[in-house]
Motif scaffolding. Structure first.
Motif, PDB file in Angstrom:
ATOM      1  N   HIS A   1      45.738   1.782  41.405  1.00 26.43           N
ATOM      2  CA  HIS A   1      45.915   0.595  40.744  1.00 26.43           C
ATOM      3  C   HIS A   1      44.557   0.190  40.094  1.00 26.43           C
ATOM      4  O   HIS A   1      43.493   0.479  40.815  1.00 26.43           O
ATOM      5  N   PRO A   2      44.257  -0.598  38.971  1.00 29.94           N
ATOM      6  CA  PRO A   2      43.051  -0.674  38.196  1.00 29.94           C
ATOM      7  C   PRO A   2      42.316  -1.731  39.171  1.00 29.94           C
ATOM      8  O   PRO A   2      41.019  -1.645  38.908  1.00 29.94           O
ATOM      9  N   TYR A   3      42.816  -2.593  39.403  1.00 28.66           N
ATOM     10  CA  TYR A   3      42.103  -3.744  40.016  1.00 28.66           C
ATOM     11  C   TYR A   3      42.198  -3.702  41.743  1.00 28.66           C
ATOM     12  O   TYR A   3      43.329  -3.855  42.334  1.00 28.66           O
ATOM     13  N   TYR A   4      40.845  -3.388  42.424  1.00 28.89           N
ATOM     14  CA  TYR A   4      40.986  -3.067  43.873  1.00 28.89           C
ATOM     15  C   TYR A   4      41.279  -4.280  44.549  1.00 28.89           C
ATOM     16  O   TYR A   4      42.213  -4.096  45.561  1.00 28.89           O
ATOM     17  N   GLY A   5      41.168  -5.693  44.170  1.00 29.25           N
ATOM     18  CA  GLY A   5      41.611  -6.703  44.767  1.00 29.25           C
ATOM     19  C   GLY A   5      43.074  -7.140  44.841  1.00 29.25           C
ATOM     20  O   GLY A   5      43.441  -8.037  45.255  1.00 29.25           O
ATOM     21  N   SER A   6      43.953  -6.380  44.101  1.00 34.19           N
ATOM     22  CA  SER A   6      45.160  -6.494  43.998  1.00 34.19           C
ATOM     23  C   SER A   6      46.048  -6.157  45.239  1.00 34.19           C
ATOM     24  O   SER A   6      47.186  -6.302  45.413  1.00 34.19           O
ATOM     25  N   PHE A   7      45.138  -5.543  46.293  1.00 31.59           N
ATOM     26  CA  PHE A   7      45.552  -5.200  47.747  1.00 31.59           C
ATOM     27  C   PHE A   7      46.733  -3.810  47.358  1.00 31.59           C
ATOM     28  O   PHE A   7      47.416  -3.593  48.005  1.00 31.59           O
ATOM     29  N   GLY A   8      46.644  -3.461  45.859  1.00 32.91           N
ATOM     30  CA  GLY A   8      47.473  -2.224  45.706  1.00 32.91           C
ATOM     31  C   GLY A   8      48.812  -2.553  45.086  1.00 32.91           C
ATOM     32  O   GLY A   8      49.865  -1.659  44.863  1.00 32.91           O
ATOM     33  N   TYR A   9      49.007  -3.858  44.904  1.00 34.54           N
ATOM     34  CA  TYR A   9      50.434  -4.350  44.442  1.00 34.54           C
ATOM     35  C   TYR A   9      50.498  -4.216  42.787  1.00 34.54           C
ATOM     36  O   TYR A   9      51.683  -4.480  42.607  1.00 34.54           O
ATOM     37  N   HIS A  10      49.493  -4.248  42.052  1.00 33.85           N
ATOM     38  CA  HIS A  10      49.496  -3.934  40.774  1.00 33.85           C
ATOM     39  C   HIS A  10      49.388  -2.711  40.385  1.00 33.85           C
ATOM     40  O   HIS A  10      48.412  -2.245  39.760  1.00 33.85           O
ATOM     41  N   VAL A  11      50.566  -1.797  40.404  1.00 34.81           N
ATOM     42  CA  VAL A  11      50.367  -0.222  40.285  1.00 34.81           C
ATOM     43  C   VAL A  11      50.265  -0.070  39.120  1.00 34.81           C
ATOM     44  O   VAL A  11      50.966  -0.552  38.332  1.00 34.81           O
ATOM     45  N   ALA A  12      49.645   0.957  38.582  1.00 35.37           N
ATOM     46  CA  ALA A  12      49.489   1.340  37.174  1.00 35.37           C
ATOM     47  C   ALA A  12      50.108   2.730  37.129  1.00 35.37           C
ATOM     48  O   ALA A  12      50.896   3.341  36.022  1.00 35.37           O
ATOM     49  N   ASN A  13      49.685   3.738  38.038  1.00 30.61           N
ATOM     50  CA  ASN A  13      50.049   5.288  38.015  1.00 30.61           C
ATOM     51  C   ASN A  13      50.765   5.295  39.379  1.00 30.61           C
ATOM     52  O   ASN A  13      50.152   5.679  40.235  1.00 30.61           O
ATOM     53  N   LEU A  14      51.923   5.708  39.282  1.00 30.14           N
ATOM     54  CA  LEU A  14      53.105   5.634  40.413  1.00 30.14           C
ATOM     55  C   LEU A  14      52.927   6.835  41.176  1.00 30.14           C
ATOM     56  O   LEU A  14      53.278   7.075  42.353  1.00 30.14           O
ATOM     57  N   PHE A  15      52.600   7.955  40.500  1.00 26.65           N
ATOM     58  CA  PHE A  15      52.328   9.457  40.985  1.00 26.65           C
ATOM     59  C   PHE A  15      50.825   9.848  41.498  1.00 26.65           C
ATOM     60  O   PHE A  15      50.823  10.832  41.667  1.00 26.65           O
ATOM     61  N   ALA A  16      49.978   8.707  41.525  1.00 26.19           N
ATOM     62  CA  ALA A  16      48.518   9.003  41.688  1.00 26.19           C
ATOM     63  C   ALA A  16      48.296   8.581  42.775  1.00 26.19           C
ATOM     64  O   ALA A  16      48.185   7.307  42.968  1.00 26.19           O
ATOM     65  N   ALA A  17      47.626   9.104  43.906  1.00 28.34           N
ATOM     66  CA  ALA A  17      46.842   8.917  45.230  1.00 28.34           C
ATOM     67  C   ALA A  17      45.692   8.296  44.679  1.00 28.34           C
ATOM     68  O   ALA A  17      44.906   8.875  43.997  1.00 28.34           O
ATOM     69  N   SER A  18      45.379   6.968  45.100  1.00 26.96           N
ATOM     70  CA  SER A  18      44.142   6.308  44.621  1.00 26.96           C
ATOM     71  C   SER A  18      43.227   7.240  44.649  1.00 26.96           C
ATOM     72  O   SER A  18      42.715   7.556  45.973  1.00 26.96           O
ATOM     73  N   SER A  19      42.205   7.407  43.718  1.00 26.10           N
ATOM     74  CA  SER A  19      41.185   8.288  43.956  1.00 26.10           C
ATOM     75  C   SER A  19      39.761   7.397  44.458  1.00 26.10           C
ATOM     76  O   SER A  19      38.722   8.034  44.726  1.00 26.10           O
ATOM     77  N   ARG A  20      40.039   6.125  44.525  1.00 27.88           N
ATOM     78  CA  ARG A  20      38.990   5.488  45.275  1.00 27.88           C
ATOM     79  C   ARG A  20      38.484   5.979  46.739  1.00 27.88           C
ATOM     80  O   ARG A  20      37.436   5.859  46.973  1.00 27.88           O
ATOM     81  N   PHE A  21      39.522   6.431  47.378  1.00 24.22           N
ATOM     82  CA  PHE A  21      39.471   6.723  48.924  1.00 24.22           C
ATOM     83  C   PHE A  21      39.402   8.211  48.902  1.00 24.22           C
ATOM     84  O   PHE A  21      39.231   8.894  50.142  1.00 24.22           O
ATOM     85  N   GLY A  22      39.311   9.117  47.959  1.00 23.83           N
ATOM     86  CA  GLY A  22      39.061  10.577  47.964  1.00 23.83           C
ATOM     87  C   GLY A  22      40.167  11.267  47.185  1.00 23.83           C
ATOM     88  O   GLY A  22      40.652  10.869  46.399  1.00 23.83           O
TER      89      GLY A  22
END
Length: 682
Positions: free
Chosen positions: A236-257
């Protein structure tokens, strides 16, 4: 005179015998059985069509293996495909070709799919791990650089904040060691720890998958929870969305690793006997064109509905067109991907109410069955959800599927063959709302025990629910957690373990009673949000312009729970004891709680579940001596949990070593004010 015959049209028809189990078990559903039958017939027809052309539903759910950038060893190179029927031209661009939009154009194939082949002989080294790429999409409105729809990894440039797809090719495949992990054995009843990886550290920064696996999973296991539900994993592009405004459904967020780091987390959870659920968002998606899928091919109607129907009125986001076969396949493939690639054990489906109805549940009171089966129902979304639950249960036996639904749709959590939608559990969303409303508007001495009991136990027979006193929703900035409502400013000033402040004593006692009542009577599963089990002192507020991009409220202060001199540890001790008792007694797998005594005058509830007797005194000051109540089984009883135990911040008033014996099916107890006692037969 001959008797006249009654016209056939005036003879009332014989009552129709329902054929679906859902209608047999609920007479109020009989008039709506034709709707249920039509839904079931539509599902069967769709499954037959899928099997005819694709062999099976699981094989159909492989769009991610065709779309995006995939290496094809048989062809000796990378194949990149994109579904964009409305586009005029596409070109793959990136580090590998100097971002030249003329270097690697895609060719149009059938059914709106575009393709380009990149042979290893020329591109294997150029498409190096870590290199970035996008797709340039030309439409009637002009050209834009977009992120591929099925990309597996997206990364953000630290300077420009621009997202790009990234080639991810680990040197060696991840080695799973969880082959012996079985969901059913690990989770006889779900005790769920809802968590956010990024905010799981005490430091003011973004935490990682590895840190969560190494530091937080041991805490979850020690606390007795057998499921961890991970939020904000889908990119999700905006960290503050708590992950609920998803942009890339097949990508595990790279923020965390990296993807391998997430696999390590899941594998480690399984090693500890903990199942892992993904908080999946198929109810809507971010409207950003630069990062997401909105207007991808310029048609205004590719993955999402066209026009106003494609915009969620309350969430400022885009709504999927579930009736379009390609969208169905895309979303089903997404489910398979997370189950297969990352070994998730199921999903918590976000925003199911929004999916089920054209009005998305906004401003609607669900007061009758017409609300569920009338024209407001989105039949395309219901078909998709039936396909989704069928796929998940077929692809991974025992997978757990939880629906976030506040409408109470009958059959949502019943098997497909019965006329249901196929979920295993629904969230009991009315319970946390009730607790917050009670704390905000009703003095303690006026708590209506009848309403409280009704809220805790009012659920559809045969449909399992996950009870919770609070989740992430109640922890967000702008609201307050239960601990914050109860302690108020005292959460900063009166949390020393031996602080005698009466306000803090009241808050400590009620925090424990609220959790006990919710877990013991509220459902067939239980959920808490990370940190709330020990009364975390603050809300959640992610870095944003309004708080000067601070991480202060986007973290968890574990040191508070670890400090034996603070009430936070006492709250955590009680939660741990309660959860372990529920596990040991298989409490949530037992039938619903049976009310034994409702004493409004003394503010006492007594109930029985799973062989345990719960005695809860909610009176603000009255301690009851020789308090008598009826029990179903005669014999000797002992206290197995007292909220007044000193290790839980109590005063050790009841004698926990005493053995109580029934007399004429009655027990007599000393029950102090604001105390819960749990008894079991000796």
């Amino acid at each position: 005179m001959a008797k006249s015959k009654t016209p056939a049209s005036t003879i009332p028809p014989a009552p129709r015998r329902p054929s679906l189990a859902l209608a047999k078990n609920d007479p109020w559903l009989v008039p709506y059985e034709p709707v249920l039958q039509r839904r079931l017939e539509r599902l069967r027809a769709r499954l037959a069509e899928i099997e005819q052309y694709h062999g099976s539903l699981s094989q159909y759910a492989t769009a991610h293996q065709q779309l995006g950038l995939n290496h094809d060893a048989s062809r000796g190179g990378y194949v990149y495909r994109e579904w964009a029927p409305g586009a005029e031209a596409l070109a793959l661009i990136g580090d590998f070709n100097g971002w030249d939009r003329r270097a690697n154009p895609l060719q149009r194939l059938d059914f709106g799919v575009w393709e380009v082949f990149l042979p290893d002989s020329e591109y294997l080294d150029r498409l190096a791990p870590g290199s970035r790429y996008k797709v340039h999409v030309v439409t009637a409105a002009g050209g834009k650089d977009r992120l591929p729809a099925a990309l597996r990894r997206a990364v953000q440039d630290e300077q420009t904040k621009d997202f790009a797809a990234q080639v991810w090719r680990p040197a060696a495949p991840f080695v799973w060691t969880d082959q012996k992990f079985k969901i059913a054995a690990a989770v006889p009843e779900p005790l769920i720890y809802e968590a956010h990886v990024g905010m799981a550290t005490e430091e003011g920064r973004v935490g990682t998958y590895r840190e969560f696996a190494e530091n937080i999973l041991p805490r979850i296991a020690a606390a007795g929870y057998n499921v961890v539900q991970l939020m904000a994993i889908m990119e999700h592009p905006y960290y503050g969305s708590f992950g609920y405004h998803v942009a890339n459904l097949f990508a595990a967020s790279s923020r965390f690793g990296t993807p391998e780091d997430l696999k390590f987390l899941v594998n480690e959870a399984h090693r500890r006997g903990i199942a892992v659920l993904l908080d999946i968002v198929h109810s809507h998606a971010v409207k950003n064109e630069a990062e997401g899928l909105a207007d991808f091919d310029g048609s205004g109607n590719l993955y999402f509905h066209k026009g106003a129907r494609g915009n969620h009125p309350g969430w400022d986001s885009k709504l999927f067109d579930y009736g379009r076969p390609e969208v169905q396949q895309f979303l089903l493939s997404n489910l398979r991907y997370w189950l297969e690639e990352f070994h998730f054990d199921g999903f918590r489906f976000d925003g199911v109410t929004s999916m089920l109805y054209h009005h998305h549940g906004e401003g609607v009171a669900f007061v009758g069955y017409d609300n569920y089966f009338g024209p407001a129902a989105d039949e395309d979304a219901i078909l998709y959800l039936q396909l989704a639950t069928t796929l998940a249960h077929e692809f991974k036996k025992g997978s757990l599927l939880i629906a976030e639904d506040m409408s109470g749709l009958p059959g949502l959590c019943r098997p497909i063959k019965e006329g249901g939608v196929g979920f295993d559990y629904r969230l009991a969303m009315g319970i946390p709302d009730f607790w917050i409303k009670l704390l905000k508007h009703t003095p303690d001495e006026h708590w209506p025990l009848g309403d409280l009991w009704h809220t805790l136990t009012n659920r559809r027979v045969g449909e399992k629910t996950i009870a919770y006193a609070e989740s992430h929703d109640q922890a967000l900035v702008g609201d307050k957690t239960l601990a914050h409502w109860l302690f108020d400013a005292g959460i900063y000033t009166h949390m020393q373990a031996h602080d005698p402040d009466p306000g803090a004593a009241r808050a400590l006692a009620l925090h424990k009673l609220i959790r006990l009542l919710t877990l013991a009577a509220g459902g067939e599963g239980y959920l808490t949000f990370i940190g709330n089990e020990f009364g975390h002192p603050e809300w959640v507020d992610f870095p944003r312009e309004g708080n000067n991009w601070s991480y202060h409220f986007a973290r968890r202060q574990w040191s508070l729970a670890d400090n034996p001199d603070l009430k936070f540890q006492q709250l955590g001790n009680f939660d741990k004891a309660l959860v372990h008792l529920a596990r040991a007694r298989h409490l949530l797998a037992a039938g619903p709680a049976t009310l034994l005594k409702h004493d409004e005058e003394n503010k006492v509830l007594v109930f029985e579940r799973g062989g345990l007797v719960f005695v809860v005194n909610l009176h603000v000051e009255k301690s009851l001596t020789d308090y008598r109540f009826w029990v179903t089984e005669e014999g000797k009883y002992r206290v197995v949990l007292s909220s007044d135990n000193r290790q839980f911040g109590g005063f050790d008033r009841p004698d926990e070593s005493f053995e109580y014996e029934t007399y004429e099916h009655q027990l007599s107890l000393y029950v102090p004010s604001r105390v819960a006692l749990v008894l079991a037969m000796s």
